[in-house]
Enzyme design. Structure first.
Site, PDB file in Angstrom:
ATOM      1  N   CYS A  64       0.819  -1.202   0.000  1.00  0.00           N
ATOM      2  CA  CYS A  64       0.000   0.000   0.000  1.00  0.00           C
ATOM      3  C   CYS A  64       0.857   1.257   0.000  1.00  0.00           C
ATOM      4  O   CYS A  64       1.893   1.306   0.682  1.00  0.00           O
ATOM      5  CB  CYS A  64      -0.878   0.049   1.251  1.00  0.00           C
ATOM      6  SG  CYS A  64      -1.883  -1.405   1.553  1.00  0.00           S
ATOM      7  N   CYS A  65       0.408   2.243  -0.738  1.00  0.00           N
ATOM      8  CA  CYS A  65       0.929   3.602  -0.632  1.00  0.00           C
ATOM      9  C   CYS A  65      -0.236   4.531  -0.983  1.00  0.00           C
ATOM     10  O   CYS A  65      -1.344   4.070  -1.247  1.00  0.00           O
ATOM     11  CB  CYS A  65       2.164   3.826  -1.503  1.00  0.00           C
ATOM     12  SG  CYS A  65       1.879   3.808  -3.285  1.00  0.00           S
ATOM     13  N   TRP A  66       0.000   5.827  -1.000  1.00  0.00           N
ATOM     14  CA  TRP A  66      -1.105   6.770  -1.155  1.00  0.00           C
ATOM     15  C   TRP A  66      -1.938   6.483  -2.394  1.00  0.00           C
ATOM     16  O   TRP A  66      -3.164   6.404  -2.331  1.00  0.00           O
ATOM     17  CB  TRP A  66      -0.572   8.202  -1.164  1.00  0.00           C
ATOM     18  CG  TRP A  66      -1.641   9.232  -1.020  1.00  0.00           C
ATOM     19  CD1 TRP A  66      -1.960  10.197  -1.925  1.00  0.00           C
ATOM     20  CD2 TRP A  66      -2.542   9.401   0.077  1.00  0.00           C
ATOM     21  NE1 TRP A  66      -3.005  10.959  -1.463  1.00  0.00           N
ATOM     22  CE2 TRP A  66      -3.383  10.489  -0.221  1.00  0.00           C
ATOM     23  CE3 TRP A  66      -2.723   8.743   1.287  1.00  0.00           C
ATOM     24  CZ2 TRP A  66      -4.378  10.928   0.633  1.00  0.00           C
ATOM     25  CZ3 TRP A  66      -3.720   9.176   2.142  1.00  0.00           C
ATOM     26  CH2 TRP A  66      -4.536  10.264   1.808  1.00  0.00           C
TER      27      TRP A  66
END
Length: 151
Positions: A64-66
């Site tokens: 996950c990242c932004w």
């Protein structure tokens, strides 16, 4: 199932992801902002989770990242990993079914808790296709990985 999870930020959806995976009975290993003292940079923690899949420490990973884009790019640099950025359940189903994806990439910005549940349901329900065309495509990706390792 053993699942590695990485996130570059300690966001509610990332914490919910870990809790939901554990609730479903999976053994979860965390990376990045989800593990105290770990490097939270998206390239670092996504690569760490993907390496767990490549070396067999994990069966699958969720990175996950932004936006989910950087996490998927970093994960896909690890040979043997087929990471798919899935903004919805239909994409998650297709990624598992047609691409035999072994790493799910998620956007921390766009993934709500109800959507997360739908995506995970689709991801874990779908089985990799046994259709000859799909098998040939996945095999081609494996050959691309092998060729990249030789250079």
């Amino acid at each position: 199932m053993r699942i590695s999870v990485s996130s570059d930020m300690d966001e509610p959806v990332a914490r919910r992801l870990v809790a939901e995976l554990r609730r479903r009975g999976h053994e979860v290993r965390t990376h990045g902002a989800l593990r105290e003292g770990a490097d939270p940079q998206w390239a670092v923690c996504s690569q760490a989770a993907a390496r767990d899949v490549a070396d067999g420490t994990a069966d699958q990973a969720v990175v996950c990242c932004w936006t989910g884009t950087g996490a998927s790019i970093a994960a896909n640099k690890v040979p043997g990993v087929r990471a798919a950025l899935c903004p919805d359940a239909a994409t998650a189903d297709g990624a598992r079914r047609w691409n035999d994806a072994n790493v799910l990439a998620l956007s921390l910005r766009l993934t709500s808790e109800p959507l997360l549940t739908e995506i995970l349901d689709a991801w874990f329900t779908a089985e990799p296709s046994q259709e000859p065309e799909d098998l040939r495509n996945v095999a081609r990706v494996r050959r691309l990985d092998a060729a990249r390792q030789e250079t």
